[in-house]
Design an enzyme around this catalytic site. Structure first.
Site, mmCIF file in Angstrom:
data_model
loop_
_atom_site.group_PDB
_atom_site.id
_atom_site.type_symbol
_atom_site.label_atom_id
_atom_site.label_comp_id
_atom_site.label_asym_id
_atom_site.label_seq_id
_atom_site.Cartn_x
_atom_site.Cartn_y
_atom_site.Cartn_z
ATOM 1 N N GLN A 86 0.839 -1.202 0.000
ATOM 2 C CA GLN A 86 0.000 0.000 0.000
ATOM 3 C C GLN A 86 0.875 1.254 0.000
ATOM 4 O OE1 GLN A 86 -3.403 -0.637 3.038
ATOM 5 N NE2 GLN A 86 -1.920 -2.216 3.498
ATOM 6 N N HIS A 106 -1.692 1.359 -4.222
ATOM 7 C CA HIS A 106 -2.130 2.753 -4.046
ATOM 8 C C HIS A 106 -1.307 3.723 -4.888
ATOM 9 C CE1 HIS A 106 -4.169 1.656 0.053
ATOM 10 N NE2 HIS A 106 -4.836 1.231 -0.991
#
Ligand SMILES: [Zn+2]
Length: 251
Positions: A86, A106
């Site tokens: 992430q 992300h």
């Protein structure tokens, strides 16, 4: 051996990259969960760019820690490996995890992309080509002037290549995770440094674990995933992962 590793901000925190949660993540008294949104960018793109430039600079100055290095070692030593992070920083890559073994779900903070068209570029610190050097220098120049950069193709505002709160994940990157999960059950799933607040992180960890794989959680605190873990390691990732990876490689 087939291994899936999921990482979050806790892994980079030990390299001095602040997490979004808690007081450490605040910037000029502003809450990062409110800055990392399309609404904040629409309202004040200059402010959002200033924050991202500071974060880029902090990441450039940071170094991968023992957790990044342990994960890179595991990536080299296993036949089938995927890291889903992430984190938008490049510390996993700098520790040596190859791009084809990693999904930045992300996004990538060093990508600048157009808010309207398909244009995008990488802001390398050491650009591999003269053309990229030019864009990087141009960006630095604009940083000093405090200008909000614009797309060279369509003149719309450009933005950091990250997924903001309320935005969809990249379909391309999602497909890479799905392909790996569809490719067979994992022997080991490691979830490190993430509070597992996003449902898809829990979903992927459990799908990787479907045939009774070992599910190792490395996190100082309890998370929604803890009750599914076969092994809980309540330590920071930089302490625990070198030991865990050595144990796995020795098997
Ligand atoms: Zn454009």
């Amino acid at each position: 051996m087939r291994v899936l590793v999921l990482t979050g901000a806790g892994v980079s925190a030990e390299s001095g990259i602040p997490t979004f949660r808690g007081k450490d993540g605040y910037w000029r008294n502003l809450d990062p969960t409110k800055l990392a949104t399309p609404e904040a960018f629409a309202r004040d793109p200059k402010l959002v760019w200033e924050w991202y430039r500071e974060r880029r600079q902090r990441i450039r100055n940071a170094r991968p820690n023992a957790a990044h290095e342990a994960i890179a070692r595991l990536a080299h030593q296993t036949d089938e490996f995927l890291l889903v992070t992430q984190n938008v920083d490049d510390l996993h890559a700098r520790a040596g995890v190859a791009a084809e073994k990693m999904v930045q779900i992300h996004g990538d903070i060093f990508v600048t992309r157009c808010s309207r068209c398909e244009f995008e570029r990488h802001e390398y610190e050491h650009p591999p080509s003269p053309r990229l050097r030019w864009t990087s220098e141009q960006e630095q120049e604009q940083e000093h002037e405090g200008v909000v950069p614009k797309c060279p193709d369509c003149d719309a505002l450009v933005r950091p290549g990250v997924v903001w709160f309320g935005e969809q994940l990249s379909r391309n990157e999602l497909e890479r995770v799905e392909d790996f999960l569809d490719g067979g059950a994992c022997d080991i799933v490691i979830v490190a440094g993430t509070t597992a607040t996003f449902g898809y992180i829990i979903d992927w960890a459990l799908r990787g674990n479907r045939d009774g794989a070992e599910l190792i959680e490395v996190n100082p605190e309890e998370t929604p995933l803890s009750r599914f873990a076969t092994r809980l390691v309540r330590e920071p990732a930089a302490i625990a992962l070198p030991r865990i990876v050595s144990q796995i490689i020795r098997r």
